[in-house]
Enzyme design. Structure first.
Site, PDB file in Angstrom:
ATOM      1  N   LYS A  21       3.510  11.054  16.235  1.00 55.80           N
ATOM      2  CA  LYS A  21       2.705   9.947  15.532  1.00 55.80           C
ATOM      3  C   LYS A  21       2.254   8.912  16.421  1.00 55.80           C
ATOM      4  O   LYS A  21       1.112   8.390  16.160  1.00 55.80           O
ATOM      5  CB  LYS A  21       3.142   9.526  14.215  1.00 55.80           C
ATOM      6  CG  LYS A  21       2.353   8.743  12.988  1.00 55.80           C
ATOM      7  CD  LYS A  21       2.738   8.545  11.759  1.00 55.80           C
ATOM      8  CE  LYS A  21       1.494   8.139  11.113  1.00 55.80           C
ATOM      9  NZ  LYS A  21       1.623   7.669   9.685  1.00 55.80           N
ATOM     10  N   ASN A  81      -1.092   6.666  16.917  1.00 52.21           N
ATOM     11  CA  ASN A  81      -1.077   5.258  16.629  1.00 52.21           C
ATOM     12  C   ASN A  81      -1.192   4.206  17.972  1.00 52.21           C
ATOM     13  O   ASN A  81      -1.713   3.330  17.764  1.00 52.21           O
ATOM     14  CB  ASN A  81       0.375   5.090  15.910  1.00 52.21           C
ATOM     15  CG  ASN A  81       0.340   4.944  14.443  1.00 52.21           C
ATOM     16  OD1 ASN A  81      -0.655   4.870  13.992  1.00 52.21           O
ATOM     17  ND2 ASN A  81       1.387   5.265  13.923  1.00 52.21           N
ATOM     18  N   ASN A 132       5.973   2.394  10.480  1.00 55.31           N
ATOM     19  CA  ASN A 132       5.441   2.910  11.788  1.00 55.31           C
ATOM     20  C   ASN A 132       6.430   2.386  12.866  1.00 55.31           C
ATOM     21  O   ASN A 132       7.003   1.290  12.742  1.00 55.31           O
ATOM     22  CB  ASN A 132       4.074   2.293  12.036  1.00 55.31           C
ATOM     23  CG  ASN A 132       3.082   3.015  11.354  1.00 55.31           C
ATOM     24  OD1 ASN A 132       3.057   4.152  11.273  1.00 55.31           O
ATOM     25  ND2 ASN A 132       2.149   2.008  10.840  1.00 55.31           N
ATOM     26  N   SER A 173      -3.908   0.595  10.537  1.00 58.78           N
ATOM     27  CA  SER A 173      -3.290  -0.429   9.829  1.00 58.78           C
ATOM     28  C   SER A 173      -3.091  -1.724  10.582  1.00 58.78           C
ATOM     29  O   SER A 173      -3.313  -2.840   9.921  1.00 58.78           O
ATOM     30  CB  SER A 173      -1.870   0.151   9.465  1.00 58.78           C
ATOM     31  OG  SER A 173      -1.024   0.340  10.711  1.00 58.78           O
ATOM     32  N   ALA A 205       0.840  -1.242  -0.123  1.00 57.43           N
ATOM     33  CA  ALA A 205       0.050   0.086   0.029  1.00 57.43           C
ATOM     34  C   ALA A 205       0.784   1.268   0.182  1.00 57.43           C
ATOM     35  O   ALA A 205       0.447   2.373  -0.685  1.00 57.43           O
ATOM     36  CB  ALA A 205      -0.876  -0.056   1.248  1.00 57.43           C
TER      37      ALA A 205
END
Lengths: 309, 309
Positions: B188, B192, B101, B259, B10
């Protein structure tokens, strides 16, 4: 003594039937099962031998006699019913036995009947209602009884506690009177808080939760948080209790589904306030911040769509 | 510059296709999709217009040219492959862009290629691989790039960061170079950590999680825990960021599946180490105890049957 049983389910049905079967004068308040129980009595499938017992069943509290003792075995999520029910079924100077999970669950009855003696009952039993008036008793059966004190002190073995203990013993119930109810309530929370919540959130039995290293560590962390909170609240629980409970659960309770898991799977309301919120609030008043228990309670409220605070 | 793309899913598929489509010399390493992409190229269904692009596809790293830049867009759970892969596809003094990530995910590449420049990329994009070589780009597309420093200091805008930024910009990618990568990684994580984990544990989208008061409060508590840990680690994140992120998620990301939720629903391994464990360990080294994040990580490991520590 004359007994009223409010909440004739897995707990109230079993102990009430034991009392009735052994000659006590017991009056059962029923709702959906009234007609069935009125005609056919209670049926107990027990590890100690099955039995049927004809009982005095009532559909309305106002039809019941004023008893000496009321056994409250409703789910705490139905405690709002007690304000109307209790004064109709037990003398205002009588005895109320609260057979429910959680902390300070006795206070509801103490507020309704300020002159009554309130006794807390902690049941160590595996029992399930499997049909109308039909209860399966699959494990244990011991009940600890202690006299409730609003100030959380140890009441000792009071005369009222002695009377109820005597009746229970006479009916073959494995009963253990305790001097300090509050201590025992906290002790049971050490088990109830991790296993009830995690079995719902992680959709698993006790043995599945204990089979993996990470969930076992999480359970132990939550247990230690409850023990620390209990100590902050003046009850001397030992940290070694956590490991003992883990091992006992592994060896003696294979694949057990805690009551909250059973409630969740049957779309019944969860006892989040009784088992989690009152403990978290009580701990906070003594300066203990129960981060893990609060997170679990928040997850449970989300899953059960219960946005009460 | 010559680009290698490792992980054509992706993220790598979208950004790699953007580079290739706009004339960059891009070499894609593929696994199961090799034959399909070798014959038919990449297909991008994008909010900015659909396109197909023929690309240089490879089934083996040893067949690839030694590139100036490697874009690593594997899931972190496949990072063990990099030790063999990276030295075969990028010059040892080249540039590695880590589009993954988590915290300090760049260190793996830094250890393998000590003389290379390591750049971290944080993608703010909604994209999904929906078939072989077929990617759907449904939201946003911005990527922040920062030069990685093992000591967590701000590297500033280095020459290598400038080169990659220039190429990305020339290919129509919304790129934002940042001076302090570590700050951005923590920022982030504030999003997350709660949303990835809770969407899996509570089986819910971001909007469902925000629709109830208790889960919203839990999300905010976890965000505040991450912000406190970031500050303990020397990154000045403001607590007001939590409420801003909550409102932004409510208004701009309706019903988004993080995700980790997508991975869980497809039975893929979860990025627990990258998103949770390295942060928890880093925070602990600075004296911050991340109780909520640890509990969430333990729940995730239980659900994904991942008993790694």
């Amino acid at each position: 003594m004359k007994y009223a049983v409010i909440g004739t389910g897995a707990i109230g049905g079993y102990y009430g039937a034991m009392l009735a079967r052994n000659g006590m004068d017991v009056h059962f308040l029923l709702h959906s099962d009234f007609h069935h129980v009125n005609e056919q009595g209670l049926r107990i499938d027990s590890i100690n031998g099955n039995f049927n017992v004809a009982v005095k069943a009532y559909a309305k509290p106002e039809d019941m006699p004023l008893c000496d003792v009321a056994i409250v075995a409703l789910k705490t999520t139905n405690n709002h019913l007690l304000e109307v029910l209790l004064p109709q079924v037990v003398k205002h100077t009588g005895i109320v036995v609260i057979m429910q999970n959680g902390l300070a669950v006795e206070q509801v009855a103490a507020d309704i009947l300020p002159q009554a003696s309130i006794i807390g009952g902690l049941c160590f039993i595996g029992s399930t209602k499997i049909g109308p008036g039909h209860i399966k008793h699959s494990d244990f059966g011991m009940v600890s009884l202690g006299h409730y004190m609003k100030d959380e002190s140890a009441a000792g073995i009071t005369p009222e506690l002695g009377l109820v203990t005597e009746d229970f013993l006479a009916c073959g119930i494995d009963v253990k009177p305790v001097e300090n109810l509050c201590f025992l309530r906290w002790q049971k929370l050490v088990w109830n808080v991790p296993f009830n919540g995690l079995s719902v959130v992680l959709n698993s039995s006790t043995s599945a939760l204990l089979s993996q290293q990470n969930s076992r560590e999480l359970i132990k962390s939550i247990m230690l948080e409850v023990i620390a909170a209990a100590n902050a609240c003046g009850q001397s629980l030992s940290t070694s209790m956590a490991e003992v409970m883990l091992v006992n659960t592994e060896t003696k309770m294979q694949g057990y589904a805690p009551s909250m898991k059973v409630d969740y799977d049957h779309n019944r309301p969860l006892e989040i306030n009784a088992i989690y919120q009152s403990m978290i609030d009580r701990a906070a008043r003594s300066g203990a911040d129960m981060k893990l228990a609060r997170m679990l309670a928040q997850q449970l409220r989300f899953l059960s769509r219960d946005d009460a605070q």
